[in-house]
Design a protein around this motif. Structure first.
Motif, mmCIF file in Angstrom:
data_model
loop_
_atom_site.group_PDB
_atom_site.id
_atom_site.type_symbol
_atom_site.label_atom_id
_atom_site.label_comp_id
_atom_site.label_asym_id
_atom_site.label_seq_id
_atom_site.Cartn_x
_atom_site.Cartn_y
_atom_site.Cartn_z
ATOM 1 N N SER A 1 0.758 -1.166 -0.003
ATOM 2 C CA SER A 1 -0.231 0.109 -0.099
ATOM 3 C C SER A 1 0.874 1.304 -0.009
ATOM 4 C CB SER A 1 -1.110 -0.014 1.231
ATOM 5 O OG SER A 1 -1.878 -1.387 1.123
ATOM 6 N N ALA A 2 1.762 1.045 0.719
ATOM 7 C CA ALA A 2 2.917 2.398 0.755
ATOM 8 C C ALA A 2 3.418 2.675 -0.518
ATOM 9 C CB ALA A 2 3.958 2.256 1.714
ATOM 10 N N PHE A 3 3.725 1.583 -1.256
ATOM 11 C CA PHE A 3 4.457 1.717 -2.415
ATOM 12 C C PHE A 3 3.270 2.216 -3.600
ATOM 13 C CE2 PHE A 3 7.955 -1.051 -1.161
ATOM 14 C CZ PHE A 3 9.023 -0.332 -1.729
ATOM 15 N N PHE A 4 2.175 1.688 -3.462
ATOM 16 C CA PHE A 4 1.092 2.115 -4.095
ATOM 17 C C PHE A 4 0.779 3.733 -4.085
ATOM 18 C CE2 PHE A 4 -3.632 2.713 -4.618
ATOM 19 C CZ PHE A 4 -3.642 2.376 -6.256
ATOM 20 N N VAL A 5 0.823 4.282 -2.816
ATOM 21 C CA VAL A 5 0.540 5.465 -2.613
ATOM 22 C C VAL A 5 1.398 6.514 -3.146
ATOM 23 C CG1 VAL A 5 0.191 7.050 -0.776
ATOM 24 C CG2 VAL A 5 -1.195 4.819 -0.596
ATOM 25 N N VAL A 6 2.907 5.940 -2.854
ATOM 26 C CA VAL A 6 3.948 7.057 -3.044
ATOM 27 C C VAL A 6 4.118 6.898 -4.668
ATOM 28 C CG1 VAL A 6 6.527 7.231 -2.534
ATOM 29 C CG2 VAL A 6 4.775 6.759 -0.906
ATOM 30 N N LEU A 7 4.232 5.722 -5.083
ATOM 31 C CA LEU A 7 4.569 5.814 -6.420
ATOM 32 C C LEU A 7 3.312 5.688 -7.614
ATOM 33 C CD1 LEU A 7 7.581 2.899 -6.367
ATOM 34 C CD2 LEU A 7 7.533 5.541 -6.540
ATOM 35 N N GLY A 8 2.438 5.106 -7.171
ATOM 36 C CA GLY A 8 1.433 4.739 -8.105
ATOM 37 C C GLY A 8 1.427 3.701 -9.010
ATOM 38 N N PRO A 9 0.326 3.322 -9.859
ATOM 39 C CA PRO A 9 0.427 2.360 -10.819
ATOM 40 C C PRO A 9 1.608 2.414 -11.771
ATOM 41 C CG PRO A 9 -1.569 2.841 -10.197
ATOM 42 C CD PRO A 9 -0.958 3.533 -9.683
ATOM 43 N N VAL A 10 1.631 3.701 -12.241
ATOM 44 C CA VAL A 10 2.595 4.041 -13.319
ATOM 45 C C VAL A 10 4.140 3.950 -12.705
ATOM 46 C CG1 VAL A 10 3.270 5.879 -14.942
ATOM 47 C CG2 VAL A 10 0.944 5.533 -14.570
ATOM 48 N N GLY A 11 4.206 4.503 -11.581
ATOM 49 C CA GLY A 11 5.438 4.343 -10.904
ATOM 50 C C GLY A 11 5.798 3.110 -10.704
ATOM 51 N N ILE A 12 5.263 2.267 -9.998
ATOM 52 C CA ILE A 12 5.598 0.855 -9.935
ATOM 53 C C ILE A 12 5.871 0.169 -11.186
ATOM 54 C CG2 ILE A 12 4.538 -1.171 -9.131
ATOM 55 C CD1 ILE A 12 2.932 0.268 -6.935
ATOM 56 N N LYS A 13 5.189 0.192 -12.287
ATOM 57 C CA LYS A 13 5.229 -0.374 -13.480
ATOM 58 C C LYS A 13 6.755 0.079 -14.007
ATOM 59 C CE LYS A 13 3.572 -0.901 -18.082
ATOM 60 N NZ LYS A 13 2.247 -0.298 -19.258
ATOM 61 N N GLU A 14 7.079 1.406 -13.921
ATOM 62 C CA GLU A 14 8.367 2.058 -14.285
ATOM 63 C C GLU A 14 9.412 1.361 -13.479
ATOM 64 O OE1 GLU A 14 7.930 6.484 -14.241
ATOM 65 O OE2 GLU A 14 6.625 6.231 -15.875
ATOM 66 N N LYS A 15 9.351 1.284 -12.211
ATOM 67 C CA LYS A 15 10.349 0.724 -11.499
ATOM 68 C C LYS A 15 10.654 -0.714 -11.772
ATOM 69 C CE LYS A 15 11.250 4.000 -8.646
ATOM 70 N NZ LYS A 15 12.530 4.720 -8.434
ATOM 71 N N PHE A 16 9.598 -1.495 -12.255
ATOM 72 C CA PHE A 16 9.592 -3.173 -12.481
ATOM 73 C C PHE A 16 10.392 -3.224 -14.014
ATOM 74 C CE2 PHE A 16 6.132 -4.239 -9.567
ATOM 75 C CZ PHE A 16 7.011 -5.234 -8.782
ATOM 76 N N ILE A 17 10.010 -2.056 -14.835
ATOM 77 C CA ILE A 17 10.723 -2.157 -16.091
ATOM 78 C C ILE A 17 12.116 -1.596 -15.851
ATOM 79 C CG2 ILE A 17 10.846 -1.034 -18.196
ATOM 80 C CD1 ILE A 17 7.698 -0.736 -18.147
ATOM 81 N N LYS A 18 12.488 -0.944 -14.995
ATOM 82 C CA LYS A 18 13.779 -0.623 -14.853
ATOM 83 C C LYS A 18 14.739 -1.942 -14.275
ATOM 84 C CE LYS A 18 13.424 4.598 -14.648
ATOM 85 N NZ LYS A 18 13.408 5.682 -13.633
ATOM 86 N N LEU A 19 13.824 -2.199 -13.373
ATOM 87 C CA LEU A 19 14.506 -3.551 -12.809
ATOM 88 C C LEU A 19 14.728 -4.702 -13.526
ATOM 89 C CD1 LEU A 19 15.198 -3.940 -9.420
ATOM 90 C CD2 LEU A 19 13.129 -5.491 -9.690
ATOM 91 N N LYS A 20 13.782 -4.830 -14.244
ATOM 92 C CA LYS A 20 13.817 -5.966 -15.172
ATOM 93 C C LYS A 20 15.166 -5.602 -16.335
ATOM 94 C CE LYS A 20 11.053 -8.332 -18.840
ATOM 95 N NZ LYS A 20 9.795 -8.423 -19.689
ATOM 96 N N ASN A 21 15.022 -4.284 -17.059
ATOM 97 C CA ASN A 21 15.919 -4.151 -17.911
ATOM 98 C C ASN A 21 17.351 -3.887 -17.312
ATOM 99 O OD1 ASN A 21 14.131 -3.833 -19.973
ATOM 100 N ND2 ASN A 21 13.932 -1.586 -19.525
ATOM 101 N N GLY A 22 17.588 -3.623 -16.091
ATOM 102 C CA GLY A 22 18.811 -3.483 -15.358
ATOM 103 C C GLY A 22 19.318 -5.181 -15.092
ATOM 104 N N HIS A 23 18.395 -5.802 -14.842
ATOM 105 C CA HIS A 23 18.722 -7.334 -14.623
ATOM 106 C C HIS A 23 19.102 -7.898 -16.038
ATOM 107 C CE1 HIS A 23 18.071 -11.584 -13.908
ATOM 108 N NE2 HIS A 23 18.339 -11.448 -12.644
ATOM 109 N N LEU A 24 18.488 -7.563 -17.108
ATOM 110 C CA LEU A 24 18.801 -8.250 -18.228
ATOM 111 C C LEU A 24 20.043 -7.676 -18.965
ATOM 112 C CD1 LEU A 24 15.071 -8.268 -20.170
ATOM 113 C CD2 LEU A 24 16.252 -10.184 -19.250
ATOM 114 N N THR A 25 20.276 -6.286 -18.703
ATOM 115 C CA THR A 25 21.621 -5.987 -19.188
ATOM 116 C C THR A 25 22.738 -6.643 -18.294
ATOM 117 O OG1 THR A 25 21.556 -4.031 -17.975
ATOM 118 C CG2 THR A 25 20.639 -3.834 -20.116
ATOM 119 N N LYS A 26 22.676 -6.696 -16.830
ATOM 120 C CA LYS A 26 23.585 -6.986 -16.177
ATOM 121 C C LYS A 26 23.956 -8.636 -16.354
ATOM 122 C CE LYS A 26 23.257 -3.634 -12.667
ATOM 123 N NZ LYS A 26 22.773 -3.527 -11.088
ATOM 124 N N GLY A 27 23.006 -9.579 -16.598
ATOM 125 C CA GLY A 27 22.747 -10.833 -16.983
ATOM 126 C C GLY A 27 23.405 -11.360 -17.983
#
Length: 166
Positions: free
Chosen positions: A140-166
């Motif tokens: 809930s705290a992440f949802f309030v602070v980041l919102g659905p768009v912000g959470i999605k962007e964080k997951f995309i960055k995490l996924k892309n960062g994970h893919l480029t490092k691996g």
């Protein structure tokens, strides 16, 4: 009938846009969910549940109107205008007034120390439910602070960062 369906689509788009852009709206949603969750521990009458639902939806509806006023004010004024500031402040004040009223009514409804003790005892004796509650609070705290768009962007960055490092 097509006009009504189109109207509902537009209304839902407005609600979704408000959720995506306004952390206050996301806070009101989370607060409403927790109010309804904890209300299960009380023996509320149907009228009390109706009041809770009416208050929750009123606060969220006013938050949507406040967002509309803010966006329209931003559209019509590209510099400081006292009347624009007043309109934005008045719209925010309407949300605050209803939210404070809702908080007072929530205190009247929920301030029963016997039930509060029952809630604490329930979570102390049910570790799985306590863990679920704590995880839901973090989400809930992440949802309030980041919102659905912000959470999605964080997951995309995490996924892309994970893919480029691996």
């Amino acid at each position: 009938m097509k006009k009504q369906i189109f109207g509902f689509k537009c209304a839902f788009k407005g609600i979704i846009r408000t959720i995506n852009s306004e952390s206050h709206m996301r806070f009101h949603i989370v607060a409403g969910i927790y109010v309804m969750l904890f209300s299960m521990f009380y023996s509320f009458s149907p009228t009390q549940y109706a009041v809770l639902i009416l208050l929750i939806t009123s606060v969220m509806a006013l938050e949507t109107v406040n967002t509309c006023v803010e966006d329209l004010c931003g559209l019509v004024a590209d510099r400081y205008e006292p009347l624009v500031k007043f309109a934005k402040d008045a719209a925010a004040g309407a949300v605050l007034t209803v939210a404070l009223g809702a908080a007072v009514i929530a205190c009247i409804f929920f301030l029963d120390f016997n039930v509060i003790n029952t809630i604490f005892t329930f979570f102390a004796e049910n570790l799985l439910y306590l863990i679920f509650l704590l995880i839901s609070a973090v989400i809930s705290a992440f949802f309030v602070v980041l919102g659905p768009v912000g959470i999605k962007e964080k997951f995309i960055k995490l996924k892309n960062g994970h893919l480029t490092k691996g």
